[in-house]
Design an enzyme around this catalytic site. Structure first.
Site, PDB file in Angstrom:
ATOM      1  N   GLU A  29     -82.924 -36.070 -86.620  1.00 16.32           N
ATOM      2  CA  GLU A  29     -81.846 -35.204 -86.145  1.00 16.32           C
ATOM      3  C   GLU A  29     -81.851 -35.054 -84.630  1.00 16.32           C
ATOM      4  OE1 GLU A  29     -81.913 -31.463 -88.090  1.00 16.32           O
ATOM      5  OE2 GLU A  29     -81.625 -32.295 -90.104  1.00 16.32           O
ATOM      6  N   PRO A 231     -49.998  -7.151 -78.128  1.00 17.97           N
ATOM      7  CA  PRO A 231     -49.813  -5.726 -78.393  1.00 17.97           C
ATOM      8  C   PRO A 231     -50.609  -4.802 -77.482  1.00 17.97           C
ATOM      9  CG  PRO A 231     -51.315  -6.662 -79.977  1.00 17.97           C
ATOM     10  CD  PRO A 231     -50.836  -7.807 -79.143  1.00 17.97           C
ATOM     11  N   ASP A 254     -43.626  -5.645 -67.722  1.00 17.95           N
ATOM     12  CA  ASP A 254     -43.037  -4.455 -68.322  1.00 17.95           C
ATOM     13  C   ASP A 254     -44.017  -3.292 -68.298  1.00 17.95           C
ATOM     14  OD1 ASP A 254     -40.624  -5.617 -68.877  1.00 17.95           O
ATOM     15  OD2 ASP A 254     -41.112  -6.147 -70.943  1.00 17.95           O
ATOM     16  N   LYS A 276     -39.527  -0.832 -68.733  1.00 15.02           N
ATOM     17  CA  LYS A 276     -38.615   0.111 -69.364  1.00 15.02           C
ATOM     18  C   LYS A 276     -39.408   0.955 -70.346  1.00 15.02           C
ATOM     19  CE  LYS A 276     -34.640  -3.019 -69.241  1.00 15.02           C
ATOM     20  NZ  LYS A 276     -35.331  -4.158 -68.637  1.00 15.02           N
ATOM     21  N   GLY A 308     -46.044  -7.722 -76.470  1.00 16.72           N
ATOM     22  CA  GLY A 308     -45.871  -8.398 -77.752  1.00 16.72           C
ATOM     23  C   GLY A 308     -45.454  -9.838 -77.569  1.00 16.72           C
ATOM     24  N   ASP A 309     -44.402 -10.234 -78.258  1.00 16.54           N
ATOM     25  CA  ASP A 309     -43.841 -11.577 -78.146  1.00 16.54           C
ATOM     26  C   ASP A 309     -42.508 -11.489 -77.428  1.00 16.54           C
ATOM     27  OD1 ASP A 309     -43.982 -14.533 -79.612  1.00 16.54           O
ATOM     28  OD2 ASP A 309     -41.937 -13.822 -79.259  1.00 16.54           O
ATOM     29  N   THR A 337     -47.108 -10.343 -81.750  1.00 12.28           N
ATOM     30  CA  THR A 337     -46.187  -9.215 -81.799  1.00 12.28           C
ATOM     31  C   THR A 337     -46.850  -8.007 -82.469  1.00 12.28           C
ATOM     32  OG1 THR A 337     -43.928  -8.549 -82.366  1.00 12.28           O
ATOM     33  CG2 THR A 337     -45.134  -9.844 -84.015  1.00 12.28           C
ATOM     34  N   ALA A 338     -46.347  -6.819 -82.160  1.00 15.91           N
ATOM     35  CA  ALA A 338     -46.996  -5.578 -82.596  1.00 15.91           C
ATOM     36  C   ALA A 338     -47.090  -5.463 -84.118  1.00 15.91           C
ATOM     37  CB  ALA A 338     -46.239  -4.377 -82.036  1.00 15.91           C
ATOM     38  N   MET A 389     -40.646   0.894 -82.527  1.00 11.81           N
ATOM     39  CA  MET A 389     -40.132   2.027 -81.736  1.00 11.81           C
ATOM     40  C   MET A 389     -39.352   3.014 -82.610  1.00 11.81           C
ATOM     41  SD  MET A 389     -38.809  -0.330 -78.543  1.00 11.81           S
ATOM     42  CE  MET A 389     -37.929  -1.439 -79.654  1.00 11.81           C
TER      43      MET A 389
END
Length: 483
Positions: A29, A231, A254, A276, A308-309, A337-338, A389
């Site tokens: 080995e 996320p 964001d 936002k 997220g996405d 995504t979340a 949301m």
């Protein structure tokens, strides 16, 4: 007194082995492991053993390595540039090491550091780029862990990109003066169109892009990457997203993207928050579109970080349309995504054989109109519904779905701050969902998952929504009596 810089006990070097013989003495080995490592190079392997294992013989047949099926003799080392004593027998390994030193050949004895002239590092192979990792006695486990981490950080396309760069080196030195012009070419080569084309597997297009950079006096065109930041947890960021962050001139992000993820970008990158939040919009979508177009026309490499996405409630469609209309190059890098993160937090199967075979992604505000959206029929027929949301409209969501025919006993899972260490989990039924609206203590983003498949989740670390619902009812009744 300034602290002295620690000294290395072994100095890392790369030895030229192309077309040279490398000896491996052993048949088990240990010998096979070294042979596989050396097979990543262009060395000529010479394996000496009078009792090679079946696996080693198969390797020799597959790779065309030279096999000397004989008891070891010092003559077998003649002409080798390095030797590995890998027999597993201490006496034989000591003999091989002694013979190699007498012949002036560097030797490595597997698992016998006192006999070694050199040590084999953990290797990250992106030929012609190689990264060797040594830990000076800290052990092979640490070296392999570091190798694994670095391997994940480096794009598989790095090797072909480095090979393409080597083919342009002479031309760049001949046509471009030293200094800014040459630095700009290589910066645009490794961070611009040639690199992106290689990553996409378009080698001919990459070559043409490199020629264009070499012959052009114009600054490189900009590029926008719409990147899903996931996320919230940093280690859920994709490798491609991380690489683009490290190459970005500007990071446009964001509000919901955590600072820890923004900080993973290049230290000198400009950071522009355009986030936002409910009731607080720092920039309109039209202003963000204009900003991205302006940065692209200015030749900037931009990462547009979206929570997220980017393609799930991220308004990426509007940004892509603006960039297409303006002729600015862009790409989309998906993120977790979340809904997926929330499901993972609950160990919740979003689809479950015999129970739910479809999914709906929506926001609570989709149910605020006079008529039910088309997806409501899917929810009633058994689809799993992920509501983004939705805390402030939880009562309306529940009421409209119950009115449409979804059972009040349908299982519900709720996660605040999905994927993060401070996440909070709640469970109950559709009838319990309105209690969310009264939860002023839920300040983070909330994801709600509704459907029969939710019943298969793990609720051990979750709080029941019903308890808070009963408290709210009791408080309301007490207020009514006092009035």
């Amino acid at each position: 007194m300034p602290q002295a810089t620690p000294k290395l006990n072994a100095f890392p070097v790369f030895m030229r082995v192309e077309g040279e013989a490398v000896g491996i003495v052993g048949g088990g080995e240990e010998a096979l492991a070294k042979a596989r490592l050396l097979a990543q190079s262009s060395a000529v392997l010479r394996i000496v053993s009078d009792a090679a294992s079946a696996d080693l013989l198969a390797f020799i047949a597959e790779t065309g390595a030279t096999y000397i099926a004989d008891a070891y003799d010092a003559a077998h080392l003649a002409g080798a540039v390095m030797v590995f004593a890998a027999s597993g027998n201490e006496a034989l390994d000591r003999r091989v090491a002694g013979d190699a030193r007498r012949l002036g050949i560097p030797v490595n004895a597997v698992d016998r550091p006192e006999l070694c002239d050199f040590f084999t590092p953990a290797l990250v192979n992106r030929a012609p780029v190689a990264i060797a990792i040594g830990t000076e006695g800290a052990g092979p486990v640490l070296a392999q862990m570091l190798r694994s981490r670095i391997d994940r950080m480096l794009a598989p396309s790095l090797g072909p990109l480095a090979a393409l760069a080597a083919s342009f080196r002479g031309a760049a030195e001949k046509l471009l003066p030293k200094g800014n012009a040459r630095r700009r070419f290589w910066s645009d080569f490794f961070g611009g169109a040639p690199a992106r084309a290689v990553e996409a597997g378009e080698l001919s297009q990459a070559h043409d892009a490199a020629v264009g950079l070499l012959l052009s006096n114009e600054p490189a065109s900009g590029h926008i990457a719409l990147v899903g930041a996931g996320p919230g947890a940093e280690d859920l960021l994709t490798l491609r997203a991380h690489r683009l962050l490290m190459e970005a001139d500007v990071i446009v992000h964001d509000a919901l993207v955590p600072e820890a993820i923004v900080a993973m970008g290049r230290r000198d990158a400009e950071r522009l928050p355009v986030g936002k939040r409910k009731g607080c919009h720092s920039k309109s979508q039209a202003e963000i579109n204009t900003l991205l177009v302006e940065l692209g026309h200015a030749g900037k490499r931009v990462v547009r970080l979206k929570s997220g996405d980017p393609l799930v409630f991220g308004r990426a469609g509007e940004e892509m349309a603006a960039l297409r209309d303006a002729g600015v190059a862009y790409e989309v890098v998906p993120g977790v995504t979340a809904a997926f993160a929330a499901a993972a937090d609950f160990e919740l199967p979003l689809t479950l054989r015999g129970v739910s075979s479809s999914m709906v992604f929506t926001t609570g505000h989709d149910l605020k109109g006079n008529s039910l959206p088309d997806w409501a029929k899917l929810a009633i027929s058994g689809a799993t519904v992920a509501v983004y949301m939705g805390r402030s409209v939880a009562a309306e969501v529940a009421g409209r779905l119950i009115e449409a025919g979804l059972s009040p006993d349908t299982a519900v899972a709720v996660v605040e701050n999905a994927s993060l260490a401070n996440r909070r989990r709640f469970h109950g039924t559709l009838a319990d969902l309105p209690s969310l609206e009264a939860r002023a203590d839920l300040s983070g983003p909330v994801m709600t998952i509704i459907g029969d498949a939710v019943a298969g989740a793990n609720f051990e670390r979750s709080e029941p929504l019903a308890a808070h619902r009963q408290e709210s009812v009791a408080r309301a009744a007490a207020q009514g009596v006092s009035q």
